[in-house]
Design an enzyme around this catalytic site. Structure first.
Site, mmCIF file in Angstrom:
data_model
loop_
_atom_site.group_PDB
_atom_site.id
_atom_site.type_symbol
_atom_site.label_atom_id
_atom_site.label_comp_id
_atom_site.label_asym_id
_atom_site.label_seq_id
_atom_site.Cartn_x
_atom_site.Cartn_y
_atom_site.Cartn_z
ATOM 1 N N HIS A 61 13.247 -9.806 -34.407
ATOM 2 C CA HIS A 61 13.878 -8.495 -34.600
ATOM 3 C C HIS A 61 14.910 -8.589 -35.735
ATOM 4 O O HIS A 61 14.896 -7.788 -36.671
ATOM 5 C CB HIS A 61 14.522 -8.082 -33.269
ATOM 6 C CG HIS A 61 15.338 -6.823 -33.323
ATOM 7 N ND1 HIS A 61 15.037 -5.717 -32.574
ATOM 8 C CD2 HIS A 61 16.446 -6.500 -34.014
ATOM 9 C CE1 HIS A 61 15.933 -4.771 -32.806
ATOM 10 N NE2 HIS A 61 16.800 -5.226 -33.684
ATOM 11 N N GLU A 62 15.775 -9.592 -35.651
ATOM 12 C CA GLU A 62 16.819 -9.740 -36.670
ATOM 13 C C GLU A 62 16.243 -10.117 -38.026
ATOM 14 O O GLU A 62 16.728 -9.668 -39.061
ATOM 15 C CB GLU A 62 17.863 -10.773 -36.246
ATOM 16 C CG GLU A 62 18.663 -10.386 -35.019
ATOM 17 C CD GLU A 62 19.298 -9.004 -35.138
ATOM 18 O OE1 GLU A 62 19.766 -8.638 -36.227
ATOM 19 O OE2 GLU A 62 19.285 -8.273 -34.131
ATOM 20 N N HIS A 102 15.238 -7.028 -39.868
ATOM 21 C CA HIS A 102 16.364 -6.408 -40.593
ATOM 22 C C HIS A 102 16.641 -7.168 -41.884
ATOM 23 O O HIS A 102 16.811 -6.580 -42.944
ATOM 24 C CB HIS A 102 17.638 -6.467 -39.745
ATOM 25 C CG HIS A 102 17.642 -5.553 -38.561
ATOM 26 N ND1 HIS A 102 17.360 -4.219 -38.640
ATOM 27 C CD2 HIS A 102 17.937 -5.794 -37.252
ATOM 28 C CE1 HIS A 102 17.465 -3.668 -37.431
ATOM 29 N NE2 HIS A 102 17.810 -4.604 -36.568
#
Ligand SMILES: [Zn+2]
Length: 370
Positions: free
Chosen positions: A68-69, A72
């Site tokens: 998820h990170e 980003h």
């Protein structure tokens, strides 16, 4: 917060840290899966198998948050926003950006990709959980991971700054309302949601569900702090945005003559005024900066024997800005160096910029509501 973390990897040149709180959550998840979740569904497996599955699930959950990170980080990088580091902590992660996204559209893209990744993972794990070739206990692992990734995606989509959904909201409002107002609205939504969580937590605690009560309240409290901090940061950026070095420099500058000894400078100047640094002049010409740190590097006897000129940072090493240099740029350069900058106009000393003078100035502005 910065200190309680451990670097675990470097991916695409981005350092990845594990926050200390992760060890707690890691243990908690493994334990609750091994002693409650799996035994309740598959009562006849050996104990070691519960713990093995609990551990595998925790690791895969951890990998999910990491992906998820990374989502980003990679999108941010594509749009030219540098990522300083990624920290994985108690209920998710943070990709620390070096700057702000340049516009609302970019912010929406960077923020939205995280929940998209979590959604995709939820789908992937859901498919695995229905694969008939896997045994029922393995399918339970993937079922749990599908669920928790879905929860992660949905929680992050709540339009409460600084959650991803709040960033999307800010990005959407940005072009119409301006960045500061957009941040204020998104931060207010964040605070409201945080208070709601805290309220739910207290209610849960009072009605007997103590563990999830505390859990909700903790997340709420964390969110509230984060929303307030993000808003202050945005306001500070906004305040600094239109300013130049000339707006905040000290104009009545005490200077040191280059030829006196460091001992004399310490006695007659540093000790008298309490200043942490001085521009050094020879005649009318500014030649460097002497800071308290330069003085302290020398022993008592060396201070007698060394001239200010010999101990100072010469112009070539000092931070030198012009009066029209944007304040943000000046501050960034000062922060990386000795914390003060000479303001020169055509080689002439017109001011001195120090972090403490800027802070004092900002506080006065804030108090006067400007
Ligand atoms: Zn995210």
């Amino acid at each position: 917060m910065e200190s309680a973390r451990l670097q675990i990897a470097r991916v695409f040149g981005i350092p990845v840290y594990l926050h200390a709180s992760w060890l707690i959550i890691f243990g908690l998840i493994t334990w609750s899966l091994a002693s409650h979740y799996f035994p309740a569904r598959y009562p006849d497996l050996p104990l070691a198998s519960y713990w093995a599955r609990g551990l595998v699930t925790s690791v895969l959950f951890f990998v999910s948050i990491f992906l998820h990170e990374m989502g980003h980080a990679l999108v941010a990088r594509r749009y030219g926003v540098k990522i300083r580091s990624i920290t994985l902590f108690i209920f998710g992660g943070v990709a620390h950006m070096e700057g702000e996204p340049p516009d609302g559209r970019t912010e929406v893209r960077i923020a939205a990709v995280g929940p998209v990744v979590s959604m995709a993972l939820a789908g992937f794990f859901y498919l695995l959980s229905t694969a008939p070739v896997l045994g029922p206990a393995s399918r339970a692992v993937y079922g749990y991971l599908a669920l928790i990734n879905l929860v992660l995606a949905l929680f992050n989509l709540v339009p409460a700054f600084p959650l991803d959904g709040g960033r999307v909201l800010r990005g959407l409002l940005w072009s119409r309302a301006g960045r500061l107002r957009a941040t204020r609205i998104a931060a207010r939504a964040g605070r409201t949601f945080a208070l709601l969580l805290i309220g739910l937590g207290v209610f849960g605690f009072l009605t007997g569900d103590a563990v999830s009560g505390i859990w909700f309240a903790l997340i709420g409290w964390f969110l509230r702090e984060a929303a307030a901090g993000a808003y202050h940061q945005a306001r500070l950026d906004e305040t600094l945005a239109g300013m130049t070095a000339a707006d905040m420099m000290l104009t009545e500058v005490a200077t040191l003559p280059a030829h006196i000894s460091v001992a004399e400078a310490a006695q007659q100047h540093f000790l008298r005024t309490g200043h942490g640094g001085y521009p050094v002049v020879r005649g009318d010409e500014v030649v460097g900066v002497l800071s308290l740190r330069d003085v302290l590097r020398l022993g008592l006897e060396e201070r007698e024997a060394t001239s200010v000129q010999g101990a100072m940072k010469p112009l070539s090493e000092a931070v030198v800005v012009r009066p029209q240099t944007p304040l943000r740029e000046a501050l960034a350069r000062m922060a990386a160096g000795p914390g003060r900058a000479l303001v020169l106009d055509d080689g002439r000393l017109v001011g001195f910029l120090t972090l403490s003078s800027v802070l004092r100035h900002l506080r006065v502005r804030e108090a006067l509501g400007d």
